[in-house]
Design a protein around this motif. Structure first.
Motif, PDB file in Angstrom:
ATOM      1  N   ALA A  35      21.476  36.537 127.715  1.00 47.49           N
ATOM      2  CA  ALA A  35      20.110  36.028 127.591  1.00 47.49           C
ATOM      3  C   ALA A  35      20.019  34.819 126.665  1.00 47.49           C
ATOM      4  N   ILE A  36      20.855  34.783 125.634  1.00 42.72           N
ATOM      5  CA  ILE A  36      20.798  33.657 124.692  1.00 42.72           C
ATOM      6  C   ILE A  36      21.821  32.580 125.020  1.00 42.72           C
ATOM      7  N   ASN A  37      22.744  32.872 125.928  1.00 45.33           N
ATOM      8  CA  ASN A  37      23.781  31.899 126.274  1.00 45.33           C
ATOM      9  C   ASN A  37      23.173  30.677 126.961  1.00 45.33           C
ATOM     10  N   ASN A  38      23.653  29.494 126.602  1.00 41.86           N
ATOM     11  CA  ASN A  38      23.211  28.216 127.166  1.00 41.86           C
ATOM     12  C   ASN A  38      21.794  27.832 126.741  1.00 41.86           C
ATOM     13  N   TYR A  39      21.253  28.494 125.729  1.00 42.57           N
ATOM     14  CA  TYR A  39      19.902  28.140 125.292  1.00 42.57           C
ATOM     15  C   TYR A  39      19.952  26.852 124.475  1.00 42.57           C
ATOM     16  N   VAL A  40      19.048  25.936 124.791  1.00 43.88           N
ATOM     17  CA  VAL A  40      18.959  24.649 124.082  1.00 43.88           C
ATOM     18  C   VAL A  40      17.677  24.638 123.259  1.00 43.88           C
ATOM     19  N   LEU A  41      17.828  24.405 121.964  1.00 39.21           N
ATOM     20  CA  LEU A  41      16.702  24.366 121.036  1.00 39.21           C
ATOM     21  C   LEU A  41      16.525  22.935 120.544  1.00 39.21           C
ATOM     22  N   PHE A  42      15.382  22.342 120.851  1.00 43.08           N
ATOM     23  CA  PHE A  42      15.132  20.945 120.509  1.00 43.08           C
ATOM     24  C   PHE A  42      14.692  20.811 119.048  1.00 43.08           C
ATOM     25  N   PRO A  43      14.789  19.596 118.485  1.00 46.59           N
ATOM     26  CA  PRO A  43      14.399  19.392 117.082  1.00 46.59           C
ATOM     27  C   PRO A  43      12.971  19.867 116.807  1.00 46.59           C
ATOM     28  N   GLY A  44      12.826  20.640 115.753  1.00 49.80           N
ATOM     29  CA  GLY A  44      11.509  21.145 115.375  1.00 49.80           C
ATOM     30  C   GLY A  44      11.077  22.394 116.108  1.00 49.80           C
ATOM     31  N   GLU A  45      11.828  22.817 117.127  1.00 50.23           N
ATOM     32  CA  GLU A  45      11.454  24.003 117.893  1.00 50.23           C
ATOM     33  C   GLU A  45      11.892  25.283 117.182  1.00 50.23           C
ATOM     34  N   ILE A  46      11.200  26.372 117.521  1.00 50.89           N
ATOM     35  CA  ILE A  46      11.451  27.696 116.941  1.00 50.89           C
ATOM     36  C   ILE A  46      12.158  28.577 117.973  1.00 50.89           C
ATOM     37  N   PHE A  47      13.163  29.301 117.533  1.00 53.81           N
ATOM     38  CA  PHE A  47      13.859  30.278 118.375  1.00 53.81           C
ATOM     39  C   PHE A  47      13.446  31.667 117.920  1.00 53.81           C
ATOM     40  N   SER A  48      12.875  32.448 118.817  1.00 49.36           N
ATOM     41  CA  SER A  48      12.545  33.850 118.544  1.00 49.36           C
ATOM     42  C   SER A  48      13.445  34.729 119.391  1.00 49.36           C
ATOM     43  N   PHE A  49      14.227  35.571 118.753  1.00 54.99           N
ATOM     44  CA  PHE A  49      15.155  36.433 119.483  1.00 54.99           C
ATOM     45  C   PHE A  49      14.407  37.333 120.460  1.00 54.99           C
ATOM     46  N   ASN A  50      13.326  37.952 120.001  1.00 58.84           N
ATOM     47  CA  ASN A  50      12.576  38.847 120.882  1.00 58.84           C
ATOM     48  C   ASN A  50      11.986  38.106 122.069  1.00 58.84           C
ATOM     49  N   GLU A  51      11.499  36.905 121.842  1.00 58.72           N
ATOM     50  CA  GLU A  51      10.897  36.131 122.926  1.00 58.72           C
ATOM     51  C   GLU A  51      11.934  35.701 123.947  1.00 58.72           C
ATOM     52  N   ILE A  52      13.094  35.267 123.483  1.00 58.58           N
ATOM     53  CA  ILE A  52      14.131  34.769 124.400  1.00 58.58           C
ATOM     54  C   ILE A  52      14.812  35.908 125.147  1.00 58.58           C
ATOM     55  N   VAL A  53      15.157  36.965 124.439  1.00 63.16           N
ATOM     56  CA  VAL A  53      15.870  38.085 125.071  1.00 63.16           C
ATOM     57  C   VAL A  53      14.907  38.938 125.888  1.00 63.16           C
ATOM     58  N   ASP A  84      11.827  40.769 114.077  1.00 64.93           N
ATOM     59  CA  ASP A  84      12.339  39.721 114.954  1.00 64.93           C
ATOM     60  C   ASP A  84      13.292  38.863 114.127  1.00 64.93           C
ATOM     61  N   PHE A  85      14.151  38.139 114.807  1.00 65.23           N
ATOM     62  CA  PHE A  85      14.986  37.148 114.131  1.00 65.23           C
ATOM     63  C   PHE A  85      14.552  35.783 114.646  1.00 65.23           C
ATOM     64  N   VAL A  86      14.066  34.937 113.733  1.00 67.24           N
ATOM     65  CA  VAL A  86      13.467  33.660 114.108  1.00 67.24           C
ATOM     66  C   VAL A  86      14.053  32.542 113.255  1.00 67.24           C
ATOM     67  N   PHE A  87      14.385  31.413 113.888  1.00 71.61           N
ATOM     68  CA  PHE A  87      14.865  30.262 113.129  1.00 71.61           C
ATOM     69  C   PHE A  87      14.367  28.975 113.769  1.00 71.61           C
ATOM     70  N   LYS A  88      14.448  27.881 113.005  1.00 73.15           N
ATOM     71  CA  LYS A  88      13.931  26.582 113.438  1.00 73.15           C
ATOM     72  C   LYS A  88      15.024  25.535 113.372  1.00 73.15           C
ATOM     73  N   ASN A  89      15.090  24.693 114.393  1.00 76.82           N
ATOM     74  CA  ASN A  89      16.077  23.611 114.431  1.00 76.82           C
ATOM     75  C   ASN A  89      15.587  22.446 113.581  1.00 76.82           C
ATOM     76  N   MET A  90      16.273  22.174 112.470  1.00 71.51           N
ATOM     77  CA  MET A  90      15.912  21.084 111.567  1.00 71.51           C
ATOM     78  C   MET A  90      16.835  19.881 111.734  1.00 71.51           C
ATOM     79  N   TYR A  91      17.713  19.919 112.754  1.00 67.01           N
ATOM     80  CA  TYR A  91      18.558  18.765 113.037  1.00 67.01           C
ATOM     81  C   TYR A  91      17.749  17.711 113.792  1.00 67.01           C
ATOM     82  N   ASN A  92      18.278  16.498 113.804  1.00 66.83           N
ATOM     83  CA  ASN A  92      17.623  15.416 114.542  1.00 66.83           C
ATOM     84  C   ASN A  92      17.997  15.413 116.019  1.00 66.83           C
ATOM     85  N   GLU A  93      18.828  16.351 116.439  1.00 68.01           N
ATOM     86  CA  GLU A  93      19.268  16.466 117.829  1.00 68.01           C
ATOM     87  C   GLU A  93      19.091  17.917 118.301  1.00 68.01           C
ATOM     88  N   PRO A  94      19.014  18.134 119.620  1.00 66.78           N
ATOM     89  CA  PRO A  94      18.971  19.506 120.126  1.00 66.78           C
ATOM     90  C   PRO A  94      20.267  20.238 119.791  1.00 66.78           C
TER      91      PRO A  94
END
Length: 288
Positions: free
Chosen positions: A158-176, A249-259
């Motif tokens: 479910a999480i494989n190949n997921y792309v998180l863009f700059p500033g976006e939030i990843f929620s484990f419960n939402e994605i899985v 839930d496990f949630v994190f945010k992409n703070m890089y300038n790239e996906p």
């Protein structure tokens, strides 16, 4: 199949029949001019259109036409599988064509216009953000526990190949998604209030914990993480991330300038998560 009596299908038959009939069509939808004439306001001058009726028609056409785009992804053997375009109703063009035919004396039919839907991730972007590994983490489990192994594999996919863009939030419960029997998850050992028990989706926390350790990077902001109420065997103390559908839930945010690209693998008692991005990926602090 060409639908030549669309208004009859939509308004004379029950809704479920119209939807099923339209849903099986893979060809273009043709709207006959005689059908267009039926969308004037009743009991009034036929020059006035019934806007509610037109919007209802467009909603049904959109449901019949809609095809979701598919992101490019990396196969198990490392090859990039190209993206696929989706399609939907072009509502703006449809309204223009509909009014043109309604107010004209033409007897011609018109094809219901469609427009492409582009995926967020194409092969070019995926090629760029799969070049630089930012982090990786591996955990291990007993593959003899078939139910738990099965659950880990499902969540990993479910999480494989997921792309998180700059500033976006990843929620484990939402994605899985919710871990239910209907979605293929099985009963396996879980920790509930400090005690070992069995529940649907047991083993999922190993996936979230492996993910946490892989993304625990300078350019990733951990937004939400909870530890188990007792020590787990697959990660060091304090390095776990417990999750449950109606709870943590496990949630994190992409703070890089790239996906960033998440690659997840589970087989033969090994669970591995790796994080990739482009060569130009840098931690974005927000200051100039």
């Amino acid at each position: 199949m060409i639908i030549s009596s669309l208004s009859f299908l939509l308004f004379m038959f029950p809704p479920q029949i119209a939807e099923n009939t339209m849903g099986v069509s893979n060809n273009d939808i043709i709207l006959q001019n005689i059908e267009v004439d039926q969308y004037s306001l009743p009991y009034l001058d036929p020059l006035f259109l019934d806007e509610d009726k037109i919007h209802s028609l467009m909603d049904r056409l959109e449901k019949a036409i809609y095809k979701a785009p598919i992101n490019a992804h990396i196969s198990a053997n490392g090859h990039i599988i190209p993206e696929k375009l989706g399609e939907t109703l072009d509502r703006k063009q449809f309204q223009s064509l509909f009014r043109e035919h309604f107010y004209s004396n033409t007897n011609s039919n018109f094809e219901v216009p469609k427009k492409p839907l582009y995926p967020k991730v194409d092969r070019g972007l995926l090629g760029e953000i799969s070049t630089k590994q930012l982090g990786t983490y591996t955990t291990f489990f007993r593959k003899s526990n078939l139910e738990r192994t099965h659950n880990i594999k499902l969540a990993s996919e479910a999480i494989n190949n997921y792309v998180l863009f700059p500033g976006e939030i990843f929620s484990f419960n939402e994605i899985v998604g919710e871990r239910t029997k209907e979605r293929g998850y099985k009963r396996a050992p879980v920790i509930v209030r400090g005690e070992l028990a069995e529940d649907i989706g047991g083993g999922i926390c190993q996936v979230s914990s492996t993910l946490f350790n892989a993304v625990d990077l300078k350019g990733i902001q951990i937004v939400e993480r909870y530890a188990h109420s007792r020590k787990v065997p697959y990660v060091p103390t304090g390095r776990d991330a417990t999750v449950s559908w109606w709870g943590p839930d496990f949630v994190f945010k992409n703070m890089y300038n790239e996906p960033i690209l998440i690659r997840s693998f589970s087989a033969n008692g090994t669970m591995r998560v790796s994080v990739y991005s482009s060569d130009t990926a840098e931690y974005f602090t927000g200051s100039s």
